[in-house]
Design a protein around this motif. Structure first.
Motif, PDB file in Angstrom:
ATOM      1  N   HIS A   1       0.805  -1.221   0.000  1.00 18.63           N
ATOM      2  CA  HIS A   1       0.000   0.000   0.000  1.00 18.63           C
ATOM      3  C   HIS A   1       0.837   1.270   0.000  1.00 18.63           C
ATOM      4  O   HIS A   1       0.343   2.337  -0.319  1.00 18.63           O
ATOM      5  CB  HIS A   1      -0.934   0.000   1.214  1.00 18.63           C
ATOM      6  N   GLY A   2       2.118   1.187   0.396  1.00 20.57           N
ATOM      7  CA  GLY A   2       2.983   2.367   0.381  1.00 20.57           C
ATOM      8  C   GLY A   2       2.573   3.385   1.431  1.00 20.57           C
ATOM      9  O   GLY A   2       1.836   3.096   2.372  1.00 20.57           O
TER      10      GLY A   2
ATOM     11  N   TRP B   1      -1.395   0.078  -8.915  1.00 20.50           N
ATOM     12  CA  TRP B   1      -0.470  -1.063  -8.881  1.00 20.50           C
ATOM     13  C   TRP B   1      -1.113  -2.313  -8.281  1.00 20.50           C
ATOM     14  O   TRP B   1      -0.538  -3.385  -8.293  1.00 20.50           O
ATOM     15  CB  TRP B   1       0.803  -0.715  -8.114  1.00 20.50           C
ATOM     16  N   MET B   2      -2.309  -2.205  -7.767  1.00 19.38           N
ATOM     17  CA  MET B   2      -3.014  -3.374  -7.250  1.00 19.38           C
ATOM     18  C   MET B   2      -3.779  -4.052  -8.375  1.00 19.38           C
ATOM     19  O   MET B   2      -4.314  -3.389  -9.265  1.00 19.38           O
ATOM     20  CB  MET B   2      -3.980  -2.973  -6.134  1.00 19.38           C
ATOM     21  N   GLY B   3      -3.832  -5.361  -8.324  1.00 17.22           N
ATOM     22  CA  GLY B   3      -4.547  -6.111  -9.347  1.00 17.22           C
ATOM     23  C   GLY B   3      -4.871  -7.505  -8.865  1.00 17.22           C
ATOM     24  O   GLY B   3      -4.711  -7.839  -7.688  1.00 17.22           O
TER      25      GLY B   3
ATOM     26  N   ALA C   1      -3.255   4.301   4.330  1.00 15.57           N
ATOM     27  CA  ALA C   1      -3.245   3.102   3.482  1.00 15.57           C
ATOM     28  C   ALA C   1      -3.064   1.864   4.352  1.00 15.57           C
ATOM     29  O   ALA C   1      -2.455   1.926   5.427  1.00 15.57           O
ATOM     30  CB  ALA C   1      -2.126   3.207   2.450  1.00 15.57           C
ATOM     31  N   PHE C   2      -3.597   0.750   3.895  1.00 19.81           N
ATOM     32  CA  PHE C   2      -3.500  -0.496   4.662  1.00 19.81           C
ATOM     33  C   PHE C   2      -3.482  -1.679   3.713  1.00 19.81           C
ATOM     34  O   PHE C   2      -3.700  -1.542   2.503  1.00 19.81           O
ATOM     35  CB  PHE C   2      -4.664  -0.617   5.661  1.00 19.81           C
ATOM     36  N   ASP C   3      -3.212  -2.847   4.258  1.00 20.70           N
ATOM     37  CA  ASP C   3      -3.140  -4.080   3.471  1.00 20.70           C
ATOM     38  C   ASP C   3      -4.553  -4.525   3.113  1.00 20.70           C
ATOM     39  O   ASP C   3      -5.299  -5.022   3.962  1.00 20.70           O
ATOM     40  CB  ASP C   3      -2.419  -5.160   4.280  1.00 20.70           C
ATOM     41  N   VAL C   4      -4.934  -4.355   1.869  1.00 18.52           N
ATOM     42  CA  VAL C   4      -6.289  -4.680   1.426  1.00 18.52           C
ATOM     43  C   VAL C   4      -6.559  -6.180   1.503  1.00 18.52           C
ATOM     44  O   VAL C   4      -7.706  -6.602   1.706  1.00 18.52           O
ATOM     45  CB  VAL C   4      -6.514  -4.158  -0.008  1.00 18.52           C
TER      46      VAL C   4
END
Length: 378
Positions: free
Chosen positions: A93-94, A114-116, A217-220
């Motif tokens: 998440h940066g 950048w997430m996919g 931001a967090f770890d989705v």
């Protein structure tokens, strides 16, 4: 623009009187002013432009491949080619915060490009995620998809677009292979889900429609089920207008749990109305009713009948159970062997004691010798 006189001249050549032309122009003007474009229609889940009226303004909402659906597990078809999905960059998440806003229909969290998601025929890039919920608390429904007629308390959707074939989500959403959405069913329990607090703790900052906030931001991936290998797959649509039939749906079999307090916060904090509106309307029951599955087939990545495909949690439980059983059996066998070995020396001692007791002593043998019989004279 032509003047009315010029139009009359054109009308005479077309065998149409000025009065007829005036009526025609008036009718056309009326149509322009009373039939707004679909993009301008303010739709709702219930009310003037509720679910039953969506198709009047958004034709795709009357299509034959609409979502959500009720997944009947006995009617699904097992597809061994459906491999576990792979989140790409979900945990990366940066430092840049996420943008979260109240759309008036749901809470939306925009996701970085950048997430996919991997495991599909094409590369799909993340766009956003949002939630659907009810109003009656636990066990009163709120999810869009149902399993065997049973709904969950809420549902999370993670939306991706086909970035391998299309330049952006706006273009992709109109194409049959344009979108891929993950559906996560949410139920309630006693324990708090810390991952969902990354969203719920900031809802009070976007209570009204159109309000926006930046959140850390967090770890989705922490929002997803632990088992990404057991799911249902079917072709469907957006569950809100314009209802484009462009979605490859993945609905996970494993539910995610949040606490009752977390569900209550989701159901009671947000408004569908704007801050300037005099009448405040709670944002509740923002889920679409299930749609007919019609000609479609819902595929399953696991075989429900054979039970050959087990989740990682089930496999772990089975392994631990077998190991505990083996250890228990070993302890029992050891105890039995030890008991037998302990009894054998005792038995031998008893047998020796009995032998000694039964064997006559030399003195007893002498006493028991018969006296010689008297000799007979010849």
């Amino acid at each position: 623009m032509l003047t009315f006189i010029h139009c009359c001249a054109w009308a005479r050549r077309a065998n149409m009187g000025c009065l007829g032309l005036f009526a025609l122009l008036t009718l056309q003007c009326f149509q322009w002013t009373t039939a707004p474009a679909a993009e301008e229609v303010s739709w709702t889940y219930y009310g003037l432009v509720g679910q039953s009226e969506w198709s009047q303004y958004f034709p795709d909402c009357a299509g034959t491949s609409q979502s959500p659906v009720d997944v009947i597990t006995t009617q699904t078809k097992y597809d061994p080619n459906l491999t576990p999905l792979t989140p790409l960059g979900y945990s990366q998440h940066g430092n840049k915060p996420f943008t979260m806003y109240n759309s008036g229909h749901t809470v939306v969290i925009e996701l970085p490009e950048w997430m996919g998601i991997g495991g599909l025929p094409w590369l799909f890039t993340a766009v956003q995620m949002h939630l659907h919920w009810g109003s009656g608390g636990p066990s009163h429904g709120g999810s869009e998809h149902t399993i065997n007629g049973l709904s969950a308390d809420a549902e999370l959707h993670v939306v991706h677009y086909n970035s391998e074939l299309y330049p952006n989500v706006s273009t992709a959403m109109t194409q049959s292979d344009g979108l891929a959405v993950l559906g996560i069913l949410i139920v309630t329990g006693e324990e708090t889900n810390a991952a969902f607090n990354n969203i719920l703790n900031y809802l009070s900052r976007i209570r009204h429609a159109d309000q926006k906030v930046f959140i850390p931001a967090f770890d989705v991936q922490t929002l997803l089920p632990t088992d990404l290998g057991r799911y249902y797959r079917y072709n469907g649509s957006l569950t809100t207008p314009p209802c484009y039939q462009s979605v490859t749906w993945t609905v996970f079999n494993e539910r995610v749990q949040i606490s009752k307090a977390q569900l209550l916060k989701l159901e009671t904090i947000l408004y569908s109305s704007k801050a300037k509106d005099a009448d405040r309307m709670l944002l509740q029951d923002n889920y679409r009713a299930t749609q007919p599955i019609n000609h479609r087939v819902a595929f399953a990545s696991f075989s429900a009948e054979s039970g050959k495909e087990l989740s990682s949690g089930e496999v772990t439980a089975i392994v631990i159970g077998v190991m505990c059983g083996c250890v228990g059996l070993a302890v029992i066998v050891r105890f039995i062997v030890k008991t037998i070995r302990t009894k054998e020396p005792e038995k031998e001692r008893k047998e020796k004691t009995q032998d000694v007791a039964l064997k006559p002593t030399p003195e007893a043998e002498k006493r028991e010798e018969p006296s010689p019989s008297p000799q007979t004279e010849l």
